[in-house]
Design an enzyme around this catalytic site. Structure first.
Site, mmCIF file in Angstrom:
data_model
loop_
_atom_site.group_PDB
_atom_site.id
_atom_site.type_symbol
_atom_site.label_atom_id
_atom_site.label_comp_id
_atom_site.label_asym_id
_atom_site.label_seq_id
_atom_site.Cartn_x
_atom_site.Cartn_y
_atom_site.Cartn_z
ATOM 1 N N PHE A 1 -3.653 -1.644 6.889
ATOM 2 C CA PHE A 1 -4.055 -2.904 6.524
ATOM 3 C C PHE A 1 -5.334 -2.947 5.358
ATOM 4 O O PHE A 1 -4.998 -2.120 4.619
ATOM 5 C CB PHE A 1 -4.726 -3.732 7.833
ATOM 6 C CG PHE A 1 -3.635 -3.972 8.905
ATOM 7 C CD1 PHE A 1 -2.489 -4.558 8.357
ATOM 8 C CD2 PHE A 1 -3.706 -3.133 10.069
ATOM 9 C CE1 PHE A 1 -1.275 -4.964 9.343
ATOM 10 C CE2 PHE A 1 -2.562 -3.417 10.855
ATOM 11 C CZ PHE A 1 -1.431 -4.272 10.635
ATOM 12 N N THR B 1 4.119 1.636 -0.654
ATOM 13 C CA THR B 1 4.772 1.547 -2.006
ATOM 14 C C THR B 1 3.690 2.242 -3.112
ATOM 15 O O THR B 1 4.391 3.143 -4.247
ATOM 16 C CB THR B 1 5.263 0.277 -2.572
ATOM 17 O OG1 THR B 1 6.419 0.025 -1.312
ATOM 18 C CG2 THR B 1 6.000 0.362 -3.729
ATOM 19 N N LYS C 1 0.830 -1.117 -0.184
ATOM 20 C CA LYS C 1 0.102 -0.062 -0.020
ATOM 21 C C LYS C 1 0.866 1.184 0.134
ATOM 22 O O LYS C 1 0.699 2.341 -0.812
ATOM 23 C CB LYS C 1 -0.795 0.137 1.271
ATOM 24 C CG LYS C 1 -2.175 -0.803 1.290
ATOM 25 C CD LYS C 1 -3.284 -0.418 2.248
ATOM 26 C CE LYS C 1 -2.551 -0.414 3.611
ATOM 27 N NZ LYS C 1 -1.934 -1.635 4.106
ATOM 28 N N PHE D 1 4.683 -7.692 -9.573
ATOM 29 C CA PHE D 1 6.054 -8.373 -9.094
ATOM 30 C C PHE D 1 6.605 -8.812 -10.499
ATOM 31 O O PHE D 1 5.860 -9.346 -11.327
ATOM 32 C CB PHE D 1 5.776 -9.471 -8.296
ATOM 33 C CG PHE D 1 5.703 -8.936 -6.663
ATOM 34 C CD1 PHE D 1 6.701 -8.911 -5.795
ATOM 35 C CD2 PHE D 1 4.468 -8.110 -6.412
ATOM 36 C CE1 PHE D 1 6.494 -8.397 -4.393
ATOM 37 C CE2 PHE D 1 4.436 -7.620 -5.127
ATOM 38 C CZ PHE D 1 5.525 -7.857 -4.241
ATOM 39 N N ARG E 1 1.250 7.854 7.258
ATOM 40 C CA ARG E 1 1.027 7.753 8.530
ATOM 41 C C ARG E 1 2.781 7.446 9.022
ATOM 42 O O ARG E 1 3.475 6.759 8.206
ATOM 43 C CB ARG E 1 0.221 6.440 9.114
ATOM 44 C CG ARG E 1 -1.193 6.543 8.961
ATOM 45 C CD ARG E 1 -1.647 5.231 8.615
ATOM 46 N NE ARG E 1 -1.041 4.253 7.909
ATOM 47 C CZ ARG E 1 -0.990 2.967 7.853
ATOM 48 N NH1 ARG E 1 -1.424 2.279 8.888
ATOM 49 N NH2 ARG E 1 -0.591 2.276 6.889
ATOM 50 N N TRP F 1 7.388 0.190 -7.622
ATOM 51 C CA TRP F 1 8.554 -0.336 -7.093
ATOM 52 C C TRP F 1 9.805 -0.286 -7.863
ATOM 53 O O TRP F 1 10.913 0.002 -7.665
ATOM 54 C CB TRP F 1 8.322 -1.768 -6.347
ATOM 55 C CG TRP F 1 9.300 -2.315 -5.585
ATOM 56 C CD1 TRP F 1 9.446 -2.208 -4.226
ATOM 57 C CD2 TRP F 1 10.749 -2.983 -6.122
ATOM 58 N NE1 TRP F 1 10.915 -2.755 -3.948
ATOM 59 C CE2 TRP F 1 11.512 -3.251 -5.278
ATOM 60 C CE3 TRP F 1 11.030 -3.424 -7.428
ATOM 61 C CZ2 TRP F 1 12.468 -4.013 -5.171
ATOM 62 C CZ3 TRP F 1 12.072 -4.305 -7.488
ATOM 63 C CH2 TRP F 1 12.967 -4.519 -6.466
ATOM 64 N N LYS G 1 7.619 -6.376 10.888
ATOM 65 C CA LYS G 1 7.571 -5.801 9.387
ATOM 66 C C LYS G 1 8.940 -5.144 8.387
ATOM 67 O O LYS G 1 9.053 -4.973 7.664
ATOM 68 C CB LYS G 1 6.407 -4.885 9.297
ATOM 69 C CG LYS G 1 4.938 -5.418 9.589
ATOM 70 C CD LYS G 1 4.019 -4.315 9.556
ATOM 71 C CE LYS G 1 3.946 -3.701 8.343
ATOM 72 N NZ LYS G 1 2.823 -2.501 8.401
ATOM 73 N N ALA H 1 -3.896 -0.052 12.071
ATOM 74 C CA ALA H 1 -5.499 -0.106 11.729
ATOM 75 C C ALA H 1 -6.172 -1.302 12.592
ATOM 76 O O ALA H 1 -7.370 -1.397 12.431
ATOM 77 C CB ALA H 1 -5.863 0.020 10.456
#
Length: 539
Positions: A298, A69, A67, A378, A90, A406, A101, A270
């Protein structure tokens, strides 16, 4: 292999004064923290006029969704279109950074910088929140020790201390041990700082006066005999707590790898908090930029739902466009593929995982929103797998765009940016809530359980029933709901990935955040103080 850290360090950031000037921040409103970050103090309430874009996602998996990225890449892509964009995110918590993470500043060519500072202590906002939270805790215990004039029933004190680190050993503790002079013995505990009510208060406050008012409205406990609520203002605590937050309340300005302005302010999580960046950050960005990309934590069932029901209600905001991020890898994970095999083509597994995406799209539609799916790409994704997602979304008349942020930064998100800008510019912001705050708490929880998670029913524990009676007696039932639930499943059971068939939601207890202005039903085994894993990132 080049790491995110290598990429971040390879870019020479623009002086933060130049970024601020491009955004239109008046020189007198900029408070630099070195050369690459600053606080923004407008000195007046911001006047939002831009278009708000909310980024959410499918149910998270170990495969990753991206999210942040995607949010960063989208903001950079908006800049590639020649439009004035900004991303409002955030702040990361040290707990996940040192735990499971790792960093939370985006990835690859779609990052915010200075990445190391943002992921560590940044401008000290989290520490200020920790201090304010624990000052109130100290004042409560000191009041008990000094005679308890307010007649606080110690067993009703719900206020916990916090720290910004995952530490399961502190979830439940005893305080006041060691004799009469050491305090009044009682059960207590710790939450992680991101789950502190003060984090939510900071994020929802419109200005310093609103911050102080909300701090005073924190429910501390109840009076012996009468059960009357006792609040932080009764302890005269709100002034000193607010002073500790006098700098933390202001949004932080940084930049993306491509120099796009980024305003980062407020807490994550969240699953156990409301998980949105601050109202001040979002409104400041909306005054200064034409298109603002913001992220809710999330999946759509947690962050986006709370963004709409809590933040938008409180601040009078509404998103002009909604982006739901998915990956082929995550869909295959929801389809039952082991993490080690996610790099192999498996069209049928993608098809099996699609119902999870569909559930979140349905939820967005229930709010009256028109989502765009961003397929975070990806290198192992195949055309056949992508086609399955595209066809399924087209059947629902939901646009899909591949995002290669990315790998390529803003250039990899231009198509997504063009589509999202088109949606955001097509009409006024609008959404309708799924429940009214005036409804009984059980009805509000049932609405979320049934319409967002897909549950058949809600089961309330004996403790939750007692909490509900206490909330009703205090006259606090008419507040929005901030569910505490596992983020990795639509149920309250972490192992239930994909789209669970039939299940009930179990409410264990209900906490009150009167200052923030919401109630927190805690479901399943979710903890508001996480623990470290077997091999945490700190190692």
């Amino acid at each position: 292999m080049t790491t995110d850290l290598d990429i971040a360090r390879s870019v020479r950031p623009r002086p933060i004064a130049d970024v601020a000037a491009d955004l239109g921040v008046p020189a007198e409103a900029l408070v630099p923290y070195g050369h690459d970050k600053a606080k923004i103090r407008l000195g007046r309430p911001p006047k939002p006029s831009g278009r708000l874009i909310l980024v959410s996602a499918i149910t998270p998996t170990a495969a990753g969704e991206g999210k942040t990225t995607t949010s960063v890449a989208l903001a950079q892509g908006i800049g590639k279109l020649g439009l004035k964009g900004c991303v409002a995110l955030r702040e990361p918590s040290l707990g996940p950074v040192m735990g499971l993470k790792g960093g939370a500043a985006g990835g690859g060519r779609a990052q915010v910088i200075p990445m190391e500072d943002i992921n560590l202590h940044f401008t000290g906002d989290f520490h200020a929140i920790t201090a304010a939270n624990n000052l109130l805790a100290a004042l409560i215990d000191n009041h008990l020790q000094q005679g308890n004039v307010l007649k606080i029933e110690a067993r009703t004190i719900a206020w916990k201390r916090v720290m910004d680190m995952n530490d399961r050993a502190l979830r439940d503790i005893l305080v006041g041990l060691g004799g009469k002079s050491q305090g009044v013995p009682r059960e207590a505990g710790f939450n992680i700082t991101a789950a502190s009510e003060i984090m939510a208060i900071l994020c929802l406050s419109e200005d310093f006066e609103d911050l102080q008012r909300r701090l005073g409205a924190i429910l501390v406990g109840q009076e012996i005999g009468t059960g009357k609520g006792i609040y932080a203002r009764d302890l005269e605590a709100q002034g000193s707590m607010a002073v500790l937050l006098k700098d933390a309340i202001y949004p932080n300005l940084v930049q993306t790898l491509e120099g796009t302005p980024a305003i980062i302010h407020g807490g994550p999580f969240a699953n156990i908090a409301h998980g949105c960046n601050s109202v001040l950050a979002t409104k400041t960005a909306l005054e200064l930029a034409d298109y603002v990309v913001t992220e809710a934590g999330f999946g759509f069932d947690l962050g986006a739902e709370k963004f709409l029901h809590i933040k938008c209600r409180s601040a009078g905001l509404a998103p002009h466009a909604v982006v739901i991020v998915a990956t082929i890898r995550a869909l295959k994970s929801h389809g039952g593929v082991a993490k080690a095999d996610l790099g192999k083509e498996d069209v049928e597994a993608v098809r099996r995982g699609l119902p999870n995406l569909t559930r979140h799209l349905q939820t967005a539609h229930r709010f009256g929103l028109r989502p765009v799916v961003a397929l975070n790409h990806f290198v192992a994704d195949t055309d056949a797998e992508v086609a399955v997602v595209t066809e399924a979304c087209e059947q629902r008349e939901v646009p899909v765009e591949i995002c290669r942020g990315w790998e390529l930064g803003g250039a990899g998100a231009v198509d997504l940016a063009r589509r999202v800008v088109e949606v955001a510019s097509s009409g006024e912001a609008f959404f309708h809530p799924l429940y009214e705050v005036t409804q009984p708490l059980k009805e509000k929880v049932m609405t979320l359980a049934r319409d967002v998670y897909g549950a058949d029913d809600v089961v309330w524990s004996a403790r939750a029933e007692q909490d509900l009676k206490r909330i009703q007696k205090l006259g606090l039932e008419g507040l929005p709901v901030c569910m505490a639930k596992t983020p990795v499943s639509l149920t309250d059971e972490p192992r239930d990935g994909g789209l669970p068939k039939r299940f009930v939601l179990n409410v264990r207890e209900v906490e009150v955040a009167a200052g923030a202005g919401f109630l927190i039903p805690i479901t399943g085994d979710v903890m508001r103080m996480p623990g470290l894993g077997k091999r945490p990132a700190a190692l």
